[in-house]
Design an enzyme around this catalytic site. Sequence first.
Site, PDB file in Angstrom:
ATOM      1  N   GLN A  88       0.822  -1.224   0.000  1.00 38.52           N
ATOM      2  CA  GLN A  88       0.000   0.000   0.000  1.00 38.52           C
ATOM      3  C   GLN A  88       0.852   1.269   0.000  1.00 38.52           C
ATOM      4  OE1 GLN A  88      -3.246   0.396  -0.406  1.00 38.52           O
ATOM      5  NE2 GLN A  88      -3.794  -1.765  -0.368  1.00 38.52           N
TER       6      GLN A  88
ATOM      7  N   HIS B 248      -0.620  -2.503  -9.516  1.00 38.73           N
ATOM      8  CA  HIS B 248      -2.040  -2.106  -9.680  1.00 38.73           C
ATOM      9  C   HIS B 248      -2.547  -1.230  -8.540  1.00 38.73           C
ATOM     10  CE1 HIS B 248      -4.347  -5.036  -7.036  1.00 38.73           C
ATOM     11  NE2 HIS B 248      -3.168  -5.637  -7.056  1.00 38.73           N
TER      12      HIS B 248
ATOM     13  N   CYS C  96     -18.688  -8.163  11.378  1.00 39.81           N
ATOM     14  CA  CYS C  96     -19.796  -9.108  11.431  1.00 39.81           C
ATOM     15  C   CYS C  96     -19.391 -10.466  10.859  1.00 39.81           C
ATOM     16  CB  CYS C  96     -20.954  -8.535  10.622  1.00 39.81           C
ATOM     17  SG  CYS C  96     -22.299  -9.666  10.468  1.00 39.81           S
TER      18      CYS C  96
HETATM   19  N1  PLP Z   1      -0.682  -6.793   0.662  1.00 35.21           N
HETATM   20  C1  PLP Z   1      -1.541  -5.774   0.768  1.00 35.21           C
HETATM   21  C2  PLP Z   1      -1.438  -4.849   1.935  1.00 35.21           C
HETATM   22  C3  PLP Z   1      -2.520  -5.561  -0.197  1.00 35.21           C
HETATM   23  O1  PLP Z   1      -3.383  -4.545  -0.067  1.00 35.21           O
HETATM   24  C4  PLP Z   1      -2.577  -6.447  -1.302  1.00 35.21           C
HETATM   25  C5  PLP Z   1      -3.615  -6.284  -2.347  1.00 35.21           C
HETATM   26  O2  PLP Z   1      -4.769  -6.460  -2.124  1.00 35.21           O
HETATM   27  C6  PLP Z   1      -1.651  -7.499  -1.377  1.00 35.21           C
HETATM   28  C7  PLP Z   1      -0.718  -7.641  -0.375  1.00 35.21           C
HETATM   29  C8  PLP Z   1      -1.652  -8.465  -2.509  1.00 35.21           C
HETATM   30  O3  PLP Z   1      -1.098  -7.885  -3.654  1.00 35.21           O
HETATM   31  P1  PLP Z   1      -1.375  -8.482  -5.103  1.00 35.21           P
HETATM   32  O4  PLP Z   1      -2.794  -8.191  -5.427  1.00 35.21           O
HETATM   33  O5  PLP Z   1      -0.433  -7.763  -6.009  1.00 35.21           O
HETATM   34  O6  PLP Z   1      -1.058  -9.947  -5.038  1.00 35.21           O
END
Ligand code: PLP
Length: 376
Positions: free
Chosen positions: A181, A203, A329
Amino acid sequence: MNQRIYFDNAATTSLDAEVLAAMMPYLTEKFGNPSSIYSYGRETRMAIETARKSVAKILNAHPSEIFFTSGGTESSNTAINAAVRDLGCKHIITSPIEHHATLHTVENLQRSGEARLSFVKLLPDGHIDLADLEQLLRGSAEKSLVTLMHANNEIGNILDMDAVGALCRKYNAVFHSDTVQTVGHFPFDLKNTPVDFITGSAHKFHGPKGTGILYINENIKIKPFVHGGGQERNMRAGTENIYGIVGFAKALELATANHLADREKIGGLKKYMAVALEKNIPGVSFNGDVNGKSLYTVLSASFPASERSEMLLFNLDIHNICASGGSACTSGADAGSHVIRALKNKAEQVTVRFSFSKYNTEKEVDEVVETLKELV
Ligand code: PLP
């Protein structure tokens, strides 16, 4: 129907047109195999190595420390498994609010008997209790791996990587941080950060899906993680995702060039929404250290549970608003969020994560708050 409002940028972001333009030649005319010896292959090899150099320079790392992968999940799996299997870590310290890419990997190592698992305590605002981390490190008879994320994807809390890294160095522990992030949203200076592994995923900052990086500090020596050809310096075999790699570097270059302006704009939207929610929705509260060490892209809000608000995400979707759930929840098919459960042990609130990008506007925030007034 209203125009779609996309407030789920921590889940994924749209691909920038400039990134697509940089990738396009490698999806069309420049299709040579980078392992081929003729010039047509050398051209694509050059594109990969130029991308690697650019990424390394932005993160202040050496190009040989950057490995291209299929994304954050693969990068974290690789780092954690290698720390246990190649670097002798038989004790893993993590937190209950990590992404599943980390949690499911460490749980698997615990199940197979390869490592013991400890969870560090959280402070009431969701930050890691550093005193408890030190106690766990000091009391460990085995070499430890500490795996703690830099910014939490659900509540936005930011870890003090320098402080955690210093503790890891003091107790001879390996430090992996899931920085999915923050790469592309935060300035890194890896040569001066005491960390062994970090991860990135294109992404999350307007690059393509399915392409990421693993940074491995030059002092760390691990075994190959995908066996086969000699790609990625014999560490990760397989013909490279050239357009993904080029897209990763281009997206990171753009994010870095515009970082200050984007940060100000997006952080402004987060604040604007927090104030508007407080003004308009009785009983709203925010999760994590929202006004402190917090990522400027993420706002996690909890609303009082009622018959109406139980259906909140579904109703937001009907109004063409994209946001993520984060409810504690555990009823029905949705197991709820392990992050919110770890922070609050009561389920009588409905939690929604709003996460912003440079393409969002105050007008969109106004529309979402107006809609929430009807739905909560
Ligand atoms: N770690 C965190 C904090 C993420 O937000 C995400 C994505 O959702 C991932 C790992 C996984 O990354 P990727 O979608 O590139 O496998």
